[in-house]
Design a protein around this motif. Sequence first.
Motif, short mmCIF file in Angstrom:
data_model
loop_
_atom_site.label_atom_id
_atom_site.label_comp_id
_atom_site.label_asym_id
_atom_site.label_seq_id
_atom_site.Cartn_x
_atom_site.Cartn_y
_atom_site.Cartn_z
N GLU A 70 -97.34 79.62 -90.80
CA GLU A 70 -97.71 80.30 -92.06
C GLU A 70 -98.38 81.65 -91.73
N ARG A 71 -99.25 81.62 -90.72
CA ARG A 71 -100.01 82.85 -90.37
C ARG A 71 -99.03 83.93 -89.89
N ASN A 72 -97.97 83.52 -89.22
CA ASN A 72 -97.01 84.50 -88.67
C ASN A 72 -95.77 84.67 -89.53
N GLY A 73 -95.74 84.01 -90.69
CA GLY A 73 -94.61 84.21 -91.60
C GLY A 73 -93.29 83.71 -91.06
N GLU A 74 -93.34 82.67 -90.19
CA GLU A 74 -92.08 82.12 -89.67
C GLU A 74 -91.71 80.82 -90.37
N THR A 134 -86.20 82.33 -89.46
CA THR A 134 -87.11 82.95 -88.49
C THR A 134 -87.84 81.82 -87.78
N HIS A 135 -88.03 81.95 -86.48
CA HIS A 135 -88.61 80.81 -85.76
C HIS A 135 -89.35 81.28 -84.51
N ARG A 136 -90.17 80.43 -83.99
CA ARG A 136 -90.87 80.66 -82.72
C ARG A 136 -90.89 79.36 -81.93
N VAL A 137 -90.99 79.48 -80.63
CA VAL A 137 -91.20 78.31 -79.77
C VAL A 137 -92.71 78.12 -79.64
N ASP A 153 -93.46 73.97 -98.42
CA ASP A 153 -92.56 74.53 -99.44
C ASP A 153 -91.20 73.82 -99.38
N PRO A 154 -90.68 73.36 -100.52
CA PRO A 154 -89.38 72.66 -100.52
C PRO A 154 -88.27 73.47 -99.86
N GLY A 155 -88.33 74.80 -100.03
CA GLY A 155 -87.30 75.64 -99.39
C GLY A 155 -87.39 75.56 -97.88
N ASP A 156 -88.64 75.54 -97.37
CA ASP A 156 -88.82 75.42 -95.91
C ASP A 156 -88.34 74.04 -95.44
N CYS A 157 -88.65 73.02 -96.25
CA CYS A 157 -88.23 71.65 -95.86
C CYS A 157 -86.71 71.57 -95.81
N ASP A 158 -86.09 72.20 -96.79
CA ASP A 158 -84.61 72.16 -96.85
C ASP A 158 -84.01 72.93 -95.68
N LEU A 159 -84.63 74.07 -95.35
CA LEU A 159 -84.13 74.86 -94.20
C LEU A 159 -84.31 74.08 -92.91
#
Length: 400
Positions: free
Chosen positions: A190-194, A339-342, A380-386
Amino acid sequence: MGIGEALEDAARFGGGEDGGVTRMAWDRTLFEVYEWLRARASECGFVSRIDAAGNLVVVWAAGEEPAVALGSHLDTVPSGGRFDGALGVLAGFEALRGLRDAGFEPSRPIWLLAFMDEEGARFGTSMFGSKAFVGEDVTHLTGRVDQAGVTLAEAMERAGFDPAEVVGATAIGQVGQYLELHIEQGPVLERNGEQVGVVSDICGLVGLRIRLSGEANHAGTTPMEMRRDALAGAARFIVALRGEMAARETCVGTVGMIEAEPGAFNVVPGAAEISVDIRAIRAEDLDGIERWVEEAVTAIAHEEGLDVAIERIHRLEPTAMAPELVDLLSRSATAEGATHRVMASGAGHDAMIIGRHVPAGMIFVPSAKGLSHNPGEWSDPGDCDLGMKVLRRAVAELAG
Ligand code: HGY
Ligand code: MN
Ligand code: MN
């Protein structure tokens, strides 16, 4: 039914007034949500079983090779959130249903798993189901007692399980890889918007129970300098632990439970018991903190005229996720435009048990305000779906 609705639906089982969910290990509510999911799986043509360790296993049968397994857990902490664990199981189910509806034909079996007692919140037996699934001996845990005085063996028997048969849950030999989708439970994404976290390592955990013993005495007539106040000693240690962990960058420590005996307004506590939960990404850090805890609480006990007993409840070594699955999940996230990070996991997960035996991979979706183990837990449901789409793509590649 989308994931958001499924999570709402599942939260009915063990749902509380405060909006939290309480589905403790071996409780009726946990097996009710199992049956709710089994009915939905059966509508899709998937067979399912509950194994001897209380794990729910949904099977998409195909071919004879080792299965692609995915899952998480459906048990919760007391008054926990509706996403922790449940998201991984329900998103996993949605992924399988989506693949099936799209006419996907796996070349290998796909197993959807809900592991029993991941949290360990009732008996201090975290990862019970996944440990049994990989064949670790858990029978020594069946004597553990919950706060109502019920042993794990009794709880299992009341639910219709025979503790002596838990060994029958061992099935890791039939699994090729394991993937788990979970909420991050922290603030990083959340802090990094990923949108997605691809997990590289899962922290190690140490759980301790510390008992300080002094002398119960009259709260009014006992001069301060004559007291052997066990609770005051525990309080000094709790503050010292917080200071020490704040000074160490790569570790965290928590005292989540405290009990004073006899527990009365007008009695100087003769005994105090606390839980200590320690996390570190590196095993050597765990060793160092255990040593620090012993030295610190022993010194405080000496100054306070107390006796001290330290019991190790569990120790789970840090587990690295399989590099090839970190790569697969990163590619899948890119392919889904996420958008993602390891990143490392500060929470423990069943993937750390499974990942000691077969290649395991994990992805996170963001937790609002980094909040978890709290009724206010939200993703967020959109994040869960993604996240589900990333998981689905990875499963399709492994099982294709
Ligand atoms: O405590 C943990 O890290 C996990 O939520 N069981
Ligand atoms: Mn949890
Ligand atoms: Mn969890």
